[in-house]
Write a protein that holds these residues in place. Sequence first.
Motif, PDB file in Angstrom:
ATOM      1  N   ALA A  67      -8.748  -2.502  -5.213  1.00 16.28           N
ATOM      2  CA  ALA A  67     -10.087  -1.919  -5.009  1.00 16.28           C
ATOM      3  C   ALA A  67     -10.947  -2.134  -6.262  1.00 16.28           C
ATOM      4  CB  ALA A  67      -9.969  -0.444  -4.664  1.00 16.28           C
ATOM      5  N   GLU A  68     -10.334  -2.087  -7.444  1.00 12.54           N
ATOM      6  CA  GLU A  68     -11.116  -2.295  -8.679  1.00 12.54           C
ATOM      7  C   GLU A  68     -11.558  -3.753  -8.832  1.00 12.54           C
ATOM      8  OE1 GLU A  68      -9.123   1.333 -11.196  1.00 12.54           O
ATOM      9  OE2 GLU A  68      -8.668  -0.728 -11.808  1.00 12.54           O
ATOM     10  N   ILE A  86      -0.927  -2.962   4.241  1.00 11.92           N
ATOM     11  CA  ILE A  86      -0.943  -3.604   2.905  1.00 11.92           C
ATOM     12  C   ILE A  86      -0.927  -5.116   3.075  1.00 11.92           C
ATOM     13  CG2 ILE A  86       0.494  -4.079   0.865  1.00 11.92           C
ATOM     14  CD1 ILE A  86      -0.722  -1.483   0.400  1.00 11.92           C
ATOM     15  N   SER A  87      -0.118  -5.602   4.033  1.00  9.38           N
ATOM     16  CA  SER A  87      -0.079  -7.039   4.285  1.00  9.38           C
ATOM     17  C   SER A  87      -1.478  -7.525   4.699  1.00  9.38           C
ATOM     18  CB  SER A  87       0.944  -7.347   5.388  1.00  9.38           C
ATOM     19  OG  SER A  87       0.946  -8.707   5.706  1.00  9.38           O
ATOM     20  N   HIS A 115      -1.086  -0.641  -6.826  1.00  8.26           N
ATOM     21  CA  HIS A 115      -1.459  -1.939  -6.242  1.00  8.26           C
ATOM     22  C   HIS A 115      -2.807  -1.829  -5.527  1.00  8.26           C
ATOM     23  CE1 HIS A 115      -1.168  -5.725  -4.109  1.00  8.26           C
ATOM     24  NE2 HIS A 115      -1.400  -5.064  -2.999  1.00  8.26           N
ATOM     25  N   VAL A 116      -2.941  -0.801  -4.687  1.00  5.81           N
ATOM     26  CA  VAL A 116      -4.189  -0.647  -3.919  1.00  5.81           C
ATOM     27  C   VAL A 116      -5.354  -0.327  -4.862  1.00  5.81           C
ATOM     28  CG1 VAL A 116      -5.356   0.702  -2.110  1.00  5.81           C
ATOM     29  CG2 VAL A 116      -2.960   0.029  -1.816  1.00  5.81           C
ATOM     30  N   GLU A 137       9.133   1.998  -4.837  1.00 11.39           N
ATOM     31  CA  GLU A 137       7.675   2.151  -4.723  1.00 11.39           C
ATOM     32  C   GLU A 137       7.234   3.610  -4.731  1.00 11.39           C
ATOM     33  OE1 GLU A 137       6.148  -0.536  -4.974  1.00 11.39           O
ATOM     34  OE2 GLU A 137       7.027  -2.164  -3.810  1.00 11.39           O
ATOM     35  N   SER A 138       8.153   4.523  -4.378  1.00 11.40           N
ATOM     36  CA  SER A 138       7.866   5.958  -4.425  1.00 11.40           C
ATOM     37  C   SER A 138       9.230   6.639  -4.359  1.00 11.40           C
ATOM     38  CB  SER A 138       6.994   6.407  -3.239  1.00 11.40           C
ATOM     39  OG  SER A 138       7.789   6.548  -2.072  1.00 11.40           O
TER      40      SER A 138
END
Length: 407
Positions: A322-323, A285-286, A317-318, A165-166
């Motif tokens: 949001a979009e 996130i959950s 993902h975030v 993820e990073s």
Amino acid sequence: MLNQATIEIIKSTVPVLEVHGTAITKRFYEMLFTSHPELLNIFNHANQRQGKQSGALANAVYAAAANIDQLENILPVVKQIAHKHRALGIKPEHYPIVGENLLKAIKDVLGDAATDDIINAWADAYGVIADAFIGVEADMYAQTAAQPGGWDGFRKFVVTRKDQESSAISSFYLKPADGQAIAAFLPGQYITVRATVKGRTNTHLRHYSLSDAPNSDYYRITVKREAGNDAQPAGVVSNYLHDQVHEGDVLEISAPAGDFTLDPAVPSQAPVVLISGGVGLTPTISMLNTLVGKQPERPVTFIHAAIHSGFHALRDHVKDIAEQHPQVTSYVCYESPLAGDTCDHTGYIDLQWLQSVLPEETARTADFYFCGPTPFMKTVLQALKQNGVAADRIHYEFFGPAGSLEA
Ligand code: FAD
């Protein structure tokens, strides 16, 4: 039931605990592991070495002593600890061992000041405190095993997918090896991994927050690699997960636990503000994933702080959420952005910046959930309080033994 004389002796030792509590609990762990080395399979060794566990235990003992005649006052603390105990597999038979070593440690540290009366009073009080924990934990064990898909102890799960993820954070998708149902959980809860790491004695137990919305198919955890440096060794389990655990491998985990939760079954229109630092984004996130599915009428502000884009997990993902969901607003803060990074705030989160992104109405009515490194959480808590947020709308989780954010 304790008699009045015992209660008075216990209360009279509270100031002594304030001064010597950490020394006593440090000595306690030394004595405990010398006499019962098998307990090293349960307790986190790094937390002992860094003194975090002694501090947490000292605070718990101090709180219990101060409230010995009204233990119901500290029921939330008891429950929080009991969740961890249930997840780790602490059983009633462990309590006499702990009690015996705690009394020995009190005697050892306080010397002659620990008179027979004091030691006897503490023995009685410990019995009452232990019974309170054992009772709460017995209910938790029973509920966990009885719920659909629930289980007792540790169960084998297959890593069906591993995603980076990073630069330092990876996700692991876990499905039960027996193919049966899995227990439900509330967003914010964690599971506990029992790792057997090649070349090391003892098993190593670590909690990991579930990082996706509850579903009937899999659990997901998202883990930061705790790299070592000159001052400290590399973290045992996070590096094991990153380096030695691959898709198809099996992990042993205990059932979901924890009281840092957002329950989507409780009707609410109140806005939710989720604030995370670093890998502290896993429970938020959950919560985010759950809220957009189950309570789309609630406005959500998702604030995430990372060092820079290289350490920013689940960014796309975030952004996508949001979009796709107009009720979700997302803000990114980078401590030291890389050239070309875009973010909403540079440097640490502070009161002024939080006030600039949270309308007064939101600050007044929202539920706040946050998680991250302790200094980050201290700043956030202070800012929320200064902004007039009521205590019952502030919720946070420590990614280590619970401490205090007040100092
Ligand atoms: P450990 O071996 O436990 O070491 C921890 C730290 O101590 C390391 O930084 C290490 O360098 C340092 N250290 C070790 N020995 C010494 C020493 N002698 N002197 C000084 N420093 C030392 N983590 C996540 O990544 N994702 C999550 O979602 C997550 N959720 C959590 C939820 C809860 C409720 C809790 C309590 C913790 C959570 N954690 C999470 C943290 C996680 O449980 C582990 O603590 C973390 O992965 C580090 O474990 P480790 O075995 O790699 O490191």
